[in-house]
Design a protein around this motif. Sequence first.
Motif, PDB file in Angstrom:
ATOM      1  N   ALA A 150      17.759  17.254  10.075  1.00  0.00           N
ATOM      2  CA  ALA A 150      18.300  15.782   9.678  1.00  0.00           C
ATOM      3  C   ALA A 150      20.254  16.710   8.935  1.00  0.00           C
ATOM      4  CB  ALA A 150      17.958  14.995   9.045  1.00  0.00           C
ATOM      5  N   TYR A 151      18.707  17.825   7.918  1.00  0.00           N
ATOM      6  CA  TYR A 151      20.488  18.845   7.058  1.00  0.00           C
ATOM      7  C   TYR A 151      20.878  19.335   7.660  1.00  0.00           C
ATOM      8  CZ  TYR A 151      21.378  22.615   4.222  1.00  0.00           C
ATOM      9  OH  TYR A 151      22.359  23.119   3.693  1.00  0.00           O
ATOM     10  N   ALA A 152      20.691  20.292   8.916  1.00  0.00           N
ATOM     11  CA  ALA A 152      21.147  20.567  10.009  1.00  0.00           C
ATOM     12  C   ALA A 152      22.002  19.873  10.264  1.00  0.00           C
ATOM     13  CB  ALA A 152      19.928  21.781  10.709  1.00  0.00           C
ATOM     14  N   ALA A 153      21.750  18.734  11.525  1.00  0.00           N
ATOM     15  CA  ALA A 153      22.734  18.519  11.857  1.00  0.00           C
ATOM     16  C   ALA A 153      23.942  17.703  11.389  1.00  0.00           C
ATOM     17  CB  ALA A 153      22.164  16.635  12.506  1.00  0.00           C
ATOM     18  N   TRP A 154      23.616  17.613   9.451  1.00  0.00           N
ATOM     19  CA  TRP A 154      24.779  17.514   8.570  1.00  0.00           C
ATOM     20  C   TRP A 154      25.340  17.914   8.412  1.00  0.00           C
ATOM     21  CZ3 TRP A 154      24.798  18.782   3.411  1.00  0.00           C
ATOM     22  CH2 TRP A 154      25.550  17.815   2.699  1.00  0.00           C
ATOM     23  N   ARG A 155      25.043  19.004   8.172  1.00  0.00           N
ATOM     24  CA  ARG A 155      26.091  20.519   8.072  1.00  0.00           C
ATOM     25  C   ARG A 155      26.301  20.747   9.033  1.00  0.00           C
ATOM     26  NH1 ARG A 155      24.292  24.028   3.903  1.00  0.00           N
ATOM     27  NH2 ARG A 155      25.889  25.371   4.775  1.00  0.00           N
ATOM     28  N   ALA A 156      26.355  20.553  10.091  1.00  0.00           N
ATOM     29  CA  ALA A 156      27.257  21.098  11.004  1.00  0.00           C
ATOM     30  C   ALA A 156      28.313  19.826  11.577  1.00  0.00           C
ATOM     31  CB  ALA A 156      26.174  21.171  12.915  1.00  0.00           C
ATOM     32  N   GLU A 157      27.445  18.440  11.209  1.00  0.00           N
ATOM     33  CA  GLU A 157      29.194  17.809  11.438  1.00  0.00           C
ATOM     34  C   GLU A 157      30.173  17.920  10.451  1.00  0.00           C
ATOM     35  OE1 GLU A 157      27.400  13.857  10.785  1.00  0.00           O
ATOM     36  OE2 GLU A 157      26.835  13.476  12.574  1.00  0.00           O
ATOM     37  N   LEU A 158      29.623  18.849   9.540  1.00  0.00           N
ATOM     38  CA  LEU A 158      30.821  18.865   8.855  1.00  0.00           C
ATOM     39  C   LEU A 158      31.809  20.048   9.345  1.00  0.00           C
ATOM     40  CD1 LEU A 158      28.940  18.211   4.798  1.00  0.00           C
ATOM     41  CD2 LEU A 158      30.376  16.841   5.809  1.00  0.00           C
ATOM     42  N   ARG A 159      30.618  21.065  10.304  1.00  0.00           N
ATOM     43  CA  ARG A 159      31.726  22.137  10.419  1.00  0.00           C
ATOM     44  C   ARG A 159      32.377  21.412  12.373  1.00  0.00           C
ATOM     45  NH1 ARG A 159      29.150  28.113  11.084  1.00  0.00           N
ATOM     46  NH2 ARG A 159      29.447  27.578   8.912  1.00  0.00           N
ATOM     47  N   LEU A 160      32.125  20.457  12.395  1.00  0.00           N
ATOM     48  CA  LEU A 160      33.109  20.079  13.749  1.00  0.00           C
ATOM     49  C   LEU A 160      33.909  19.154  12.868  1.00  0.00           C
ATOM     50  CD1 LEU A 160      29.154  19.376  15.826  1.00  0.00           C
ATOM     51  CD2 LEU A 160      31.439  20.302  16.592  1.00  0.00           C
ATOM     52  N   VAL A 161      34.370  18.925  11.927  1.00  0.00           N
ATOM     53  CA  VAL A 161      35.009  18.133  11.572  1.00  0.00           C
ATOM     54  C   VAL A 161      36.231  18.219  11.289  1.00  0.00           C
ATOM     55  CG1 VAL A 161      36.045  16.354   9.731  1.00  0.00           C
ATOM     56  CG2 VAL A 161      33.490  16.146  10.407  1.00  0.00           C
ATOM     57  N   GLN A 162      35.792  20.074  11.093  1.00  0.00           N
ATOM     58  CA  GLN A 162      37.105  21.374  10.845  1.00  0.00           C
ATOM     59  C   GLN A 162      37.627  21.724  12.618  1.00  0.00           C
ATOM     60  OE1 GLN A 162      35.756  24.279   7.557  1.00  0.00           O
ATOM     61  NE2 GLN A 162      35.161  22.362   6.628  1.00  0.00           N
ATOM     62  N   GLN A 163      36.790  21.267  13.124  1.00  0.00           N
ATOM     63  CA  GLN A 163      37.761  22.339  14.692  1.00  0.00           C
ATOM     64  C   GLN A 163      38.774  21.860  15.146  1.00  0.00           C
ATOM     65  OE1 GLN A 163      35.277  20.836  18.097  1.00  0.00           O
ATOM     66  NE2 GLN A 163      33.835  22.958  18.229  1.00  0.00           N
ATOM     67  N   LEU A 164      39.676  22.610  15.719  1.00  0.00           N
ATOM     68  CA  LEU A 164      41.486  22.268  16.073  1.00  0.00           C
ATOM     69  C   LEU A 164      41.034  21.524  16.946  1.00  0.00           C
ATOM     70  CD1 LEU A 164      44.101  23.882  16.277  1.00  0.00           C
ATOM     71  CD2 LEU A 164      43.057  24.756  18.019  1.00  0.00           C
ATOM     72  N   PRO A 165      42.183  20.295  16.565  1.00  0.00           N
ATOM     73  CA  PRO A 165      41.925  19.530  17.829  1.00  0.00           C
ATOM     74  C   PRO A 165      42.131  19.772  19.487  1.00  0.00           C
ATOM     75  CG  PRO A 165      43.088  18.154  16.084  1.00  0.00           C
ATOM     76  CD  PRO A 165      43.027  19.955  15.625  1.00  0.00           C
ATOM     77  N   GLU A 166      42.224  18.989  20.413  1.00  0.00           N
ATOM     78  CA  GLU A 166      42.332  19.375  21.096  1.00  0.00           C
ATOM     79  C   GLU A 166      43.461  19.475  22.034  1.00  0.00           C
ATOM     80  OE1 GLU A 166      40.635  20.889  25.337  1.00  0.00           O
ATOM     81  OE2 GLU A 166      39.899  20.333  23.583  1.00  0.00           O
ATOM     82  N   ALA A 167      44.500  18.276  21.375  1.00  0.00           N
ATOM     83  CA  ALA A 167      45.749  18.375  21.469  1.00  0.00           C
ATOM     84  C   ALA A 167      46.600  19.388  21.162  1.00  0.00           C
ATOM     85  CB  ALA A 167      46.180  16.618  21.171  1.00  0.00           C
ATOM     86  N   TRP A 168      46.345  20.171  20.432  1.00  0.00           N
ATOM     87  CA  TRP A 168      47.056  20.983  19.330  1.00  0.00           C
ATOM     88  C   TRP A 168      47.133  22.763  19.467  1.00  0.00           C
ATOM     89  CZ3 TRP A 168      51.556  20.623  16.005  1.00  0.00           C
ATOM     90  CH2 TRP A 168      51.952  19.279  15.209  1.00  0.00           C
ATOM     91  N   GLN A 169      45.898  22.611  20.603  1.00  0.00           N
ATOM     92  CA  GLN A 169      45.443  24.014  21.347  1.00  0.00           C
ATOM     93  C   GLN A 169      47.358  24.764  22.354  1.00  0.00           C
ATOM     94  OE1 GLN A 169      41.432  25.347  22.603  1.00  0.00           O
ATOM     95  NE2 GLN A 169      42.034  23.491  23.924  1.00  0.00           N
ATOM     96  N   GLN A 170      47.358  25.667  22.154  1.00  0.00           N
ATOM     97  CA  GLN A 170      48.437  26.398  22.014  1.00  0.00           C
ATOM     98  C   GLN A 170      49.727  25.754  21.564  1.00  0.00           C
ATOM     99  OE1 GLN A 170      47.612  26.745  25.831  1.00  0.00           O
ATOM    100  NE2 GLN A 170      47.337  28.921  26.055  1.00  0.00           N
ATOM    101  N   ARG A 171      49.512  25.445  20.828  1.00  0.00           N
ATOM    102  CA  ARG A 171      50.916  24.411  20.331  1.00  0.00           C
ATOM    103  C   ARG A 171      51.628  25.307  18.792  1.00  0.00           C
ATOM    104  NH1 ARG A 171      50.551  18.577  20.607  1.00  0.00           N
ATOM    105  NH2 ARG A 171      52.835  18.287  19.150  1.00  0.00           N
TER     106      ARG A 171
END
Length: 756
Positions: A59-80
């Motif tokens: 649960a701890y590792a999954a929670w930390r991973a979710e926090l990082r995934l939220v910071q991912q670059l949105p798909e629609a903003w790639q190469q813009r």
Amino acid sequence: MPVLIALLCGIALCAALPDLPDPAGCVGLAVGAAALAACLPRRLRPWAALVPALLLGLAYAAWRAELRLVQQLPEAWQQRPVVFIGAVRGLPYAGEYGTRLQMEVERTLTDGVNLPQTVQLTDYRQRTWPSGSRWRVEARFKRSRGTVNAFGFDVEQWQWSEGVQANGVLGQGERRLDDSVAALAWVDRARAALVARIERVLGDSREAALIAALTVGAQQRVAREDWQLFSATGLTHLISISGLHITMLAGLSAAALSWLLRRWPPRRLPPRLAVAGGAFTAAAAYALLAGFSVPTQRTLFMLGVGLGALCLRRGLSPFRIWWLALAVVLVMDPFCVLAPGLWLSFGLVAALMASAIARRRAPGKWRAALAGQWAAGVCTLAPLVWWFGGVPLVSPLANALGIPYVSLLLTPLALGAVLLPLEWPLHLAAWLVRGFYLGVEWLAQAPGLAVAGSPLPVFLLALWGSLWLIAPRGVPGRGLAALMLLPMLVYQPPPPVAGAFRATMLDVGQGLAVLVQTRSRTLLFDTGWGGVDRVLLPQLRGLGVRRLDLLMLSHRHSDHDGAAAELAAALPPGRVLAGQPESLPELGLRGEGCRPGQSWVWDGVRFDVLGPPDTAPANDENARSCILRVAGPRHALLLSGDAPETVERALAAQPGLRLRSTVLAAGHHGSRTATGVAWLAAAQPEVVLISAGYLNRYRHPHPSVLNRLREAGIAALRTDQDGALTLEFGDGVEWSCLRDSQRRYWRARGACGEPP
């Protein structure tokens, strides 16, 4: 302690999952498991408590991973284009293909998008980006994504473990702001000044590059050829500022402080606290000088736990300290389980402790050193083979000589040389570096042990055999433990049966490399671009290829034959065919040209060279591409390099020419100039393979080609989306995509055969 171990296993398990579990759900299950454990008999409760601990770690590792995934670059903003304010972190490096740097994003100025905290940038104009400077810049980003193959270095895995979630190309219109006043920015500026001083005194030399790498962590300056030397001798870990150097410096500091305190003992501070505090301070200063990278942080955490336990005199065993240090590292950074360096460093320490356990009396210094070297060599054999596809046979000797030379002599002298305002210590350090390189070049001539990639059960068996082999003398059957290593060392993937063949389209980015294997023969169609150790050689070794019977180079473009020269040096082919044989001497190769009508049969599989046609223009390199059809009794594969549509139409119009193939490799990476209607009608493929780089600048594959395939109902497999592609040609055609077969929550997913 078992509960702590279960917690750490839960953290480590998360990194291997194909999908991220729900943290709240894991906590709920942990609470339920704890309640159930409380109802069990007392003798069973300690064992039952392991389940909720495992779930809490997950649960701890999954929670930390979710926090990082939220910071991912949105798909629609790639190469813009995105405008943001950021500070330059670390040491930018101006290489052959532009300046590479990292920026810490302070604020995104473009509405509708938030960038990750750390981004990797490339400046093809090679402007100056001082360390610690702040800028208002514009860049076009892509999500962190790399080539995905079964063996070798995984860029996505490394970037996820390092916290880099977007890669961008810097545009124009940058504006410099006030420099960053953060503490790490001051450190980066100091590091950059030290590198500038090293290069001013020693010039742009390999000695200066190695000294900069050992002192301030500027590893980018070490040439790729030198990294190959270190890899061939098993000394790569010595060049990185790793746990070995930091721990060694802490040990030297502790020895020096102990000597001083014996002569001038402190009145109020206990000597052990003074020694431990001084050693940790020296290690922290060295880690800070190296940029406080993630690997140095892990080492510092481990060292801090060990010194703290010694200071508190808690009576903890070495293995308890080891587990506590690992717990601190994983809790601080749960993503470091993806870094092989973590397990190699912790595993090495565990092996050294295990080799000395249960001894009645301490061995002599030389015997202890040999025992430690033996334990380290045995216990790192299986992980090195598993991660890197082999191990240099000279590695034990190289490490026995290199570790004391680099850690006890070269690194301390280099540190003193860069900190003292004198030039002669730097020249002395450079002289030692030259001696080090002479030894490495001599040792690198020794052969290495290349091992095919083995299944997980075979690796676990070898790992258990390694631990058994270094067990104390009283443990029975140690001699038999070596037999548990043999399956991993001799394993070979099962070859295709007679009449069948296997084709693997490697993920080489914007290039092409296709490996065709019959029961006893191997053909490689093109090599992709870049160094052979980047993708090609690890895959060939991992797939068990020990001999290359034929190397076919479709034409003279670097994305098709860029690795040919280095490949031939490492794995000489028995025969070479090329679309432009006159270019082979440039690559240091000898061979003949591809000519229509060339044909041969291997293990019941027929190979026919169909092109280039005699009418191909001499000045059109793409038109002179080799065209190869590989046919079993029921199914065939058609490869055409970068042959354009004009060549396709000419071949399709030839009466009696057999082109029908179940699988077709799209010409020119899916460019609109190839894979035309006439070619598809003649080949009648069920599947089309496309080898292209992710969001490449040529925009391959072209939408018109994808529309053509969609309208014809043809499945498309793409390396840019699916990673390496493997197809088994037998009674039917079965395919697998690496992104699909090795799914991980942190890795981008592919479509694997869905309509384009």
